[in-house]
Design a protein around this motif. Structure first.
Motif, mmCIF file in Angstrom:
data_model
loop_
_atom_site.group_PDB
_atom_site.id
_atom_site.type_symbol
_atom_site.label_atom_id
_atom_site.label_comp_id
_atom_site.label_asym_id
_atom_site.label_seq_id
_atom_site.Cartn_x
_atom_site.Cartn_y
_atom_site.Cartn_z
ATOM 1 N N ARG A 227 -7.603 -0.917 5.572
ATOM 2 C CA ARG A 227 -6.641 -0.325 4.640
ATOM 3 C C ARG A 227 -5.537 0.391 5.400
ATOM 4 N NH1 ARG A 227 -10.812 2.563 0.372
ATOM 5 N NH2 ARG A 227 -11.951 0.662 -0.209
ATOM 6 N N ASP A 228 -4.306 0.298 4.866
ATOM 7 C CA ASP A 228 -3.194 1.005 5.499
ATOM 8 C C ASP A 228 -3.173 2.456 5.018
ATOM 9 O OD1 ASP A 228 -2.014 1.016 2.958
ATOM 10 O OD2 ASP A 228 -0.486 -0.470 3.464
ATOM 11 N N ASP B 83 -1.538 3.874 2.799
ATOM 12 C CA ASP B 83 -1.436 3.997 1.345
ATOM 13 C C ASP B 83 -2.662 3.443 0.632
ATOM 14 O OD1 ASP B 83 1.142 5.123 1.535
ATOM 15 O OD2 ASP B 83 2.007 3.110 1.724
ATOM 16 N N ASP B 84 -3.734 3.143 1.385
ATOM 17 C CA ASP B 84 -4.987 2.586 0.861
ATOM 18 C C ASP B 84 -4.868 1.144 0.389
ATOM 19 O OD1 ASP B 84 -7.049 4.219 1.442
ATOM 20 O OD2 ASP B 84 -7.156 5.209 -0.504
ATOM 21 N N LYS B 85 -3.779 0.484 0.737
ATOM 22 C CA LYS B 85 -3.632 -0.932 0.401
ATOM 23 C C LYS B 85 -4.466 -1.744 1.392
ATOM 24 C CE LYS B 85 -0.398 -4.727 0.217
ATOM 25 N NZ LYS B 85 0.773 -5.270 0.880
ATOM 26 N N ILE C 201 -5.106 -4.504 3.721
ATOM 27 C CA ILE C 201 -4.226 -5.417 4.453
ATOM 28 C C ILE C 201 -5.003 -6.502 5.191
ATOM 29 C CG2 ILE C 201 -2.344 -3.793 4.676
ATOM 30 C CD1 ILE C 201 -3.254 -3.155 7.485
#
Length: 175
Positions: free
Chosen positions: A109-110, A112-114, A116
Protein backbone atom coordinates in the motif's frame (compact mmCIF):
# COMPACT_ATOMS: atom_id res chain seq x y z
CA UNK A 1 5.84 -26.21 -4.78
CA UNK A 2 2.24 -27.08 -4.73
CA UNK A 3 -0.50 -27.53 -2.20
CA UNK A 4 -1.39 -25.54 0.87
CA UNK A 5 1.84 -26.39 2.69
CA UNK A 6 4.24 -23.51 2.84
CA UNK A 7 7.82 -24.62 2.41
CA UNK A 8 10.88 -22.64 3.41
CA UNK A 9 14.19 -22.91 1.56
CA UNK A 10 16.78 -23.58 4.27
CA UNK A 11 19.80 -25.04 2.47
CA UNK A 12 21.41 -26.19 -0.75
CA UNK A 13 23.75 -29.07 -1.44
CA UNK A 14 27.19 -27.78 -2.36
CA UNK A 15 28.69 -31.06 -3.56
CA UNK A 16 31.08 -33.63 -2.19
CA UNK A 17 33.52 -33.05 0.63
CA UNK A 18 36.41 -35.48 0.43
CA UNK A 19 36.10 -39.02 -0.87
CA UNK A 20 34.08 -40.69 1.90
CA UNK A 21 30.63 -39.54 0.78
CA UNK A 22 30.38 -36.45 2.95
CA UNK A 23 28.54 -33.51 1.47
CA UNK A 24 28.83 -29.73 1.83
CA UNK A 25 25.54 -28.08 2.71
CA UNK A 26 25.15 -24.32 2.35
CA UNK A 27 22.81 -23.15 5.11
CA UNK A 28 20.35 -20.28 4.72
CA UNK A 29 19.48 -20.40 8.41
CA UNK A 30 20.93 -18.12 11.09
CA UNK A 31 22.38 -21.21 12.79
CA UNK A 32 23.62 -23.89 10.37
CA UNK A 33 23.49 -26.49 13.14
CA UNK A 34 19.70 -26.04 13.21
CA UNK A 35 19.54 -28.03 9.96
CA UNK A 36 20.20 -31.19 11.96
CA UNK A 37 17.02 -30.62 13.97
CA UNK A 38 14.97 -30.20 10.78
CA UNK A 39 16.23 -33.45 9.24
CA UNK A 40 15.00 -34.99 7.05
CA UNK A 41 15.15 -32.01 4.75
CA UNK A 42 12.65 -31.95 1.88
CA UNK A 43 12.95 -31.56 -1.90
CA UNK A 44 10.97 -29.05 -3.97
CA UNK A 45 7.96 -31.41 -4.00
CA UNK A 46 7.92 -31.73 -0.21
CA UNK A 47 9.33 -35.25 -0.21
CA UNK A 48 12.16 -36.30 2.15
CA UNK A 49 15.45 -35.63 0.34
CA UNK A 50 18.29 -35.59 2.86
CA UNK A 51 18.63 -37.15 6.30
CA UNK A 52 21.60 -35.83 8.24
CA UNK A 53 23.38 -38.56 10.20
CA UNK A 54 26.20 -36.39 11.53
CA UNK A 55 27.49 -32.90 10.78
CA UNK A 56 30.15 -30.39 11.68
CA UNK A 57 30.32 -26.65 10.99
CA UNK A 58 31.84 -25.31 7.78
CA UNK A 59 32.32 -21.68 6.73
CA UNK A 60 29.10 -21.67 4.65
CA UNK A 61 27.09 -24.22 6.60
CA UNK A 62 27.79 -27.85 7.32
CA UNK A 63 29.87 -30.80 6.19
CA UNK A 64 27.58 -33.75 6.73
CA UNK A 65 27.27 -37.49 6.43
CA UNK A 66 23.80 -38.16 5.06
CA UNK A 67 21.75 -41.30 4.61
CA UNK A 68 20.90 -40.72 0.94
CA UNK A 69 24.40 -40.01 -0.44
CA UNK A 70 27.10 -42.64 0.13
CA UNK A 71 29.75 -41.75 -2.45
CA UNK A 72 31.61 -38.71 -3.73
CA UNK A 73 29.92 -39.19 -7.12
CA UNK A 74 26.43 -39.20 -5.59
CA UNK A 75 27.24 -36.08 -3.57
CA UNK A 76 28.60 -34.28 -6.64
CA UNK A 77 25.53 -35.29 -8.67
CA UNK A 78 23.31 -33.72 -5.99
CA UNK A 79 25.15 -30.36 -6.16
CA UNK A 80 22.72 -27.46 -6.34
CA UNK A 81 19.71 -29.39 -4.98
CA UNK A 82 17.65 -27.07 -2.83
CA UNK A 83 16.45 -28.28 0.57
CA UNK A 84 13.29 -27.17 2.35
CA UNK A 85 11.32 -27.59 5.55
CA UNK A 86 7.65 -27.05 6.38
CA UNK A 87 6.95 -23.50 7.56
CA UNK A 88 5.41 -24.83 10.77
CA UNK A 89 8.75 -26.36 11.81
CA UNK A 90 10.16 -22.89 12.45
CA UNK A 91 9.66 -21.29 15.85
CA UNK A 92 7.08 -18.54 15.96
CA UNK A 93 8.77 -15.15 15.60
CA UNK A 94 8.68 -12.68 18.47
CA UNK A 95 6.21 -9.82 18.42
CA UNK A 96 7.07 -7.31 15.68
CA UNK A 97 9.31 -9.90 13.99
CA UNK A 98 8.63 -12.06 10.96
CA UNK A 99 10.28 -14.39 8.48
CA UNK A 100 10.99 -12.99 5.01
CA UNK A 101 8.79 -15.72 3.54
CA UNK A 102 5.86 -14.26 5.48
CA UNK A 103 6.07 -11.14 3.29
CA UNK A 104 5.09 -13.09 0.18
CA UNK A 105 1.45 -12.40 -0.66
CA UNK A 106 1.18 -9.18 1.37
CA UNK A 107 -0.53 -6.21 -0.25
CA UNK A 108 1.75 -3.26 -0.90
CA UNK A 109 0.00 0.00 0.00
CA UNK A 110 1.14 3.54 -0.74
CA UNK A 111 1.00 6.45 1.73
CA UNK A 112 -2.71 6.96 0.91
CA UNK A 113 -3.49 3.26 1.63
CA UNK A 114 -4.08 2.56 -2.05
CA UNK A 115 -3.07 -1.00 -2.98
CA UNK A 116 -0.34 -0.67 -5.59
CA UNK A 117 0.73 -4.28 -5.74
CA UNK A 118 1.43 -7.54 -4.00
CA UNK A 119 4.71 -9.09 -2.85
CA UNK A 120 5.44 -11.93 -5.26
CA UNK A 121 8.80 -12.99 -3.82
CA UNK A 122 11.78 -11.92 -1.74
CA UNK A 123 15.05 -12.11 -3.66
CA UNK A 124 18.66 -11.52 -2.79
CA UNK A 125 20.98 -11.03 -5.75
CA UNK A 126 24.07 -10.70 -3.58
CA UNK A 127 23.64 -7.37 -1.86
CA UNK A 128 20.43 -6.73 0.07
CA UNK A 129 16.99 -8.30 0.04
CA UNK A 130 14.63 -7.09 -2.67
CA UNK A 131 10.86 -7.44 -2.77
CA UNK A 132 9.47 -8.45 -6.16
CA UNK A 133 6.18 -6.59 -6.56
CA UNK A 134 3.34 -7.59 -8.87
CA UNK A 135 1.53 -4.35 -9.82
CA UNK A 136 -2.18 -4.18 -8.97
CA UNK A 137 -2.90 -2.77 -12.45
CA UNK A 138 -1.00 -5.56 -14.17
CA UNK A 139 2.19 -5.33 -16.16
CA UNK A 140 5.70 -6.50 -15.38
CA UNK A 141 6.87 -7.04 -11.83
CA UNK A 142 9.33 -4.58 -10.32
CA UNK A 143 11.78 -4.68 -7.42
CA UNK A 144 11.77 -2.67 -4.23
CA UNK A 145 14.75 -2.58 -1.87
CA UNK A 146 13.72 -4.12 1.45
CA UNK A 147 14.82 -1.20 3.59
CA UNK A 148 13.19 0.82 6.37
CA UNK A 149 12.95 3.78 3.98
CA UNK A 150 11.16 1.80 1.26
CA UNK A 151 9.00 -0.32 3.60
CA UNK A 152 8.52 1.75 6.76
CA UNK A 153 5.47 -0.15 7.99
CA UNK A 154 5.01 -3.93 7.90
CA UNK A 155 1.82 -5.59 9.15
CA UNK A 156 2.02 -9.30 8.20
CA UNK A 157 -0.84 -10.28 10.54
CA UNK A 158 -3.04 -7.73 8.78
CA UNK A 159 -1.85 -8.74 5.31
CA UNK A 160 -0.10 -5.58 4.13
CA UNK A 161 3.02 -3.42 4.14
CA UNK A 162 3.65 0.23 3.33
CA UNK A 163 5.60 0.85 0.13
CA UNK A 164 7.49 4.07 -0.54
CA UNK A 165 8.46 3.63 -4.16
CA UNK A 166 11.80 5.20 -5.09
CA UNK A 167 11.60 8.12 -7.49
CA UNK A 168 12.61 6.98 -10.97
CA UNK A 169 15.52 8.83 -12.61
CA UNK A 170 13.28 10.04 -15.45
CA UNK A 171 10.78 11.40 -12.89
CA UNK A 172 13.57 13.35 -11.15
CA UNK A 173 14.83 14.69 -14.47
CA UNK A 174 11.32 15.93 -15.35
CA UNK A 175 11.16 18.20 -12.29
Amino acid sequence: MSGDDKYILVAQIGGAFGVKGEVKITAYTADAQALKAYSPLLDAKGQPALTIISARPDKHGLVAKVKELATKEEADAARGRKLYIHRDQLPEPDEDEFYLTDLVGLEGRDADDKVIGKVKSVQNFGADDMLEITPAEGGPTWYLPFTKAATPEIKPAEGWLRIIRPVETSERDAD
